[in-house]
Design an enzyme around this catalytic site. Structure first.
Site, mmCIF file in Angstrom:
data_model
loop_
_atom_site.group_PDB
_atom_site.id
_atom_site.type_symbol
_atom_site.label_atom_id
_atom_site.label_comp_id
_atom_site.label_asym_id
_atom_site.label_seq_id
_atom_site.Cartn_x
_atom_site.Cartn_y
_atom_site.Cartn_z
ATOM 1 N N GLY A 302 -48.694 11.536 -8.977
ATOM 2 C CA GLY A 302 -48.762 11.936 -7.578
ATOM 3 C C GLY A 302 -47.511 12.657 -7.105
ATOM 4 C CB SER A 303 -45.953 12.738 -3.732
ATOM 5 O OG SER A 303 -47.121 13.143 -3.052
#
Length: 587
Positions: A302-303
Site C-alpha cells: 500500500g501507501s
C-alpha cells in the site's frame, strides 16, 4: 569229628578284561581332555574357544547408541533461546514383560502414568515384538522410581528434550523439534544438520534381564551439535512482542507481525508474531499460529511504497521535493477506475503528497514516469527477491513486469498495489533510505567477527535518499498521517499504509491491513522497523491509527534500551531546505 567241607572258589576276573576296561576309561579321559583342549585352547578347531566366546558375546554384549547433545540457540547477547535437557525414556521388552504379575503391571502403569487397561492393551498389541515405549522423556527422578520396581523387561535410555525459555515470544522464529529431537519448523529445521550433532556408540555387557552390568568400551564418541547465535536482541524482542500482542487484542485483529532491523549491519534485532503458541507444550495448537508471518506472509504494502515512487521521480531530475502538483478536484479518472483523495488538497508539492498520502498526487507522478524505471528502483531496493535469510518458506514477493502497462496498473503499482512483499523486504527498503542509499544484506545469524557497521552496495544517490528522509519526517509531523509514531526526543521518518484486503471477488471494502514502516533517529538512523496489523475489526483501521502507535511505543523503549542519546529536533521543513541548498537547487 566229621571232615570240613570246602567252599567252591569263585572264578576271578581275567586280567585282560581288567586291562581292557581300564584302558577304555583312560582313553575316554584322554578324549575328554583333548575335546576340552580343542574347545578352550586350540583356536583353529571348528567351534573352538573363539566360537564359544563369540557366541557368549552375542548373548551378553550389546552396542548402544550414545545420544548426541543438540546445540543451543542463543540471542546476540548470549541469552539462551533453545536448550536441550537430559531426560529418560522408559521402554520394555514385551516378551519378558508379559510374564509379570498383575500386581507388578498395576504398579508399572501407575509409575509411568498410564491406565492399567491401556498398558494391557499395548502389551497385547506388541506381544510378538521385542520393543515398545512405555513413556518418553521422563524426568530422571521419575524414571528412577519406575526402574526401582525391578520388573523384568523394563529398561531406560538417555535422551534429550528441547526447552524454549522464551516460550511464545520467539516461537515462530525458532520453530521446534519433535519427540526425537529433530527440527520440524523454523530455524530448528533450517539448521538441523548443524544443531543435531552425531550420535555415538558404546559396548556394554547385559545380564539375562537386559540390565547393563558392565561398560566395555566407547566405540564412537558422540559429537555434540554446534551452537547457533542469532542476531536477535531479546530485549527488543520482548518489547516488540508485548506491544504487538496488545495492539492485536485492542483492535480485534486477526494477526500481526513486526520486524526491527539494525540499519548499520542489516541484522534482524526482533521478529515478533501474533497469534503465537507455547513451543514447550503444543497440544491443541493451530497450524496458523506456528507461521512466521514476518517472513512467510506476503502482502501488498500500500501507501508505504509511495516514498519509493517519489524517490524514482527525484531520480529523473524533473522532480524536486517542492515541485508543485495539482491534485484538484480531489480525484483523478483513469480508464476503468476513479481514484480519490479523502479531501481536495488542491495544489501541493511532492513532499506534501507524501505527508498527506495523496492518491491523486502520486498517481499523477506515476503517469509521468517510465514503468520500468519505477520497477527497476523497487528491485534495487530489495523488492521482488528473497532477502536470503535461510528461513524455511521465506516468501520472495512478487514484482510484476509487463510489456505494456495500463494506466490503472501503473497507478496501483506506484501506491503499493499489484506487488507483494514480506515485512523484512519492506524494512530493508526503508533501511536503504535510512542508510543514504546503501543496501546492506539482511541476516538472522550473527556472524563471528562481524563489525557493528557493514559495507553496503550503493543503489540510490545519497543526496536523493536524504531528501526522501526529510519528506518522511513530515509524515510524523502535526499535518502527517503518522503522528502517532512519534518518539519523544528523536526525529522519526516513516510512512503509513492502509491496504484493502483481497477476497474471493476482488478487494473487499471493509477489510484492511494496517501498515507502518519507518526508521529512527532520522538524522543518524539506528533502527528500521515495519509493523503490520491484519484485519482489525474495531472502528479504527488506518495505518496511522493502528500500526503507527506500535512503532512509536516500541521505538521509544528501544532507544532507551540501546542507550541512543536524544537528538536536537529540527523541523522537517528546515531539514529539507538545508538539503536542497546542499544539492544546489531551488524549489
Amino acid at each position: 569229628m566229621g571232615a570240613v567241607k570246602k567252599q567252591p572258589q569263585q572264578p576271578g576276573i581275567a586280567r585282560w578284561r581288567f586291562a581292557l576296561v581300564a584302558g577304555l576309561l583312560c582313553l575316554l579321559a584322554v578324549a575328554l581332555v583333548v575335546h576340552l583342549a580343542g574347545l578352550q585352547v586350540l583356536p583353529e578347531q571348528d567351534k573352538g574357544y573363539r566360537f564359544l566366546q563369540d557366541q557368549g558375546r552375542a548373548r551378553t554384549i550389546r552396542t548402544e547408541e550414545i545420544a548426541a547433545y543438540r546445540g543451543s540457540i542463543l540471542d546476540r547477547n548470549g541469552e539462551l533461546l533453545a536448550v536441550s535437557t537430559p531426560v529418560q525414556t522408559i521402554w520394555a521388552n514385551p516378551q519378558l514383560l508379559k510374564e509379570a504379575s498383575a500386581e507388578e503391571l498395576r504398579a508399572l502403569a501407575a509409575a509411568v502414568g498410564t491406565p492399567p487397561a491401556r498398558l494391557a492393551k499395548r502389551l497385547e498389541k506388541y506381544r510378538n515384538k521385542g520393543f515398545m515405549y512405555l513413556r518418553r522423556h521422563m524426568m530422571p527422578e521419575q524414571a528412577g522410581a519406575v526402574l526401582a520396581l525391578d520388573i523384568a523387561g523394563v529398561y531406560s535410555k538417555k535422551e534429550y528434550r528441547r526447552f524454549y525459555p522464551a516460550g511464545e515470544v520467539t516461537a515462530q522464529l525458532l520453530g521446534f523439534t519433535n519427540i526425537d529431537d529433530l527440527g520440524q519448523e523454523g530455524l530448528e529445521l533450517a539448521y538441523e544438520q548443524s544443531l543435531a550433532g552425531e550420535a555415538g556408540k558404546r559396548q556394554v555387557v547385559k545380564d539375562l534381564k537386559g540390565r547393563t552390568v558392565q561398560d566395555l568400551a566407547v566405540k564412537q564418541e558422540a559429537r555434540p551439535g554446534r551452537d547457533l547465535q542469532l542476531t536477535i536482541d531479546m530485549r527488543l524482542q520482548y518489547l516488540a512482542y508485548r506491544e504487538l500482542k496488545k495492539a492485536v487484542s485492542e483492535n480485534g485483529a486477526a494477526s500481526g507481525f513486526m520486524v526491527i532491523l539494525d540499519t548499520r549491519s542489516g541484522d534482524v534485532l526482533a521478529m515478533a508474531n501474533q497469534p503465537s503458541f507455547n513451543p514447550n507444550n503444543r497440544q491443541g495448537v493451530k497450524a496458523a499460529a506456528m507461521r512466521n508471518r514476518a517472513l512467510i506472509d506476503q502482502f501488498e504494502p500500500g501507501s508505504t511504497i509511495k516514498p519509493l515512487t517519489a524517490l524514482a521521480a527525484l531520480e529523473t531530475g524533473r522532480y524536486q521535493p517542492h515541485t508543485r502538483i495539482d491534485t484538484s478536484p480531489g480525484y483523478i479518472r483513469l480508464p476503468g477506475k476513479t481514484l480519490l483523495d479523502p479531501v481536495n488538497f488542491g495544489e501541493i508539492d511532492l513532499t506534501k503528497v507524501i505527508t498527506k498520502s495523496s492518491q491523486v498526487g502520486i498517481t499523477k507522478v506515476a503517469m509521468d514516469l517510465e514503468p520500468e524505471s519505477l520497477r527497476g528502483l523497487f528491485y534495487r531496493m530489495g523488492l521482488g527477491e528473497a532477502v536470503g535469510s535461510g528461513f524455511p518458506g521465506e516468501a520472495p514477493g512478487i514484482l510484476p513486469t509487463r510489456d505494456r502497462w495500463h494506466p490503472i496498473e501503473l497507478a496501483n503499482f506506484a501506491f503499493g498495489y499489484g506487488l507483494t512483499v514480506n515485512a523484512v523486504q519492506l524494512a530493508q527498503a526503508y533501511s536503504v533510505v535510512a542508510n543514504a542509499g546503501l543496501k546492506r544484506p539482511v541476516s538472522l545469524i550473527l556472524a563471528q567477527g562481524k563489525t557493528a557497521s557493514v559495507d553496503g552496495e550503493r543503489v540510490v544517490d545519497a543526496a536523493l535518499a536524504r531528501e526522501v528522509t526529510a519528506m518522511l519526517e513530515t509524515v510524523i509531523g502535526p499535518e502527517g498521517t503518522g503522528k502517532r509514531a512519534a518518539v519523544d526526543g528523536y526525529r522519526v521518518a516513516g510512512k503509513t499504509g492502509t491496504v484493502h484486503k483481497v477476497g474471493s471477488e476482488g478487494y473487499v471494502d471493509n477489510r484492511y491491513r494496517s501498515v507502518f514502516a519507518g526508521f529512527v533517529p532520522a538524522e543518524n538512523p539506528r533502527l528500521a522497523a515495519v509493523v503490520v496489523i491484519d484485519d482489525p475489526s474495531h472502528a479504527k483501521y488506518y495505518g496511522g491509527e493502528v500500526a503507527a502507535p506500535v512503532f512509536g511505543k516500541v521505538m521509544t523503549g528501544a532507544m532507551r534500551l540501546l542507550q541512543v542519546p536524544p537528538e536536537k529536533i529540527v523541523p522537517a521543513e528546515r531539514q529539507l531546505a538545508t538539503q536542497l541548498d546542499e544539492r544546489g537547487t531551488t524549489s
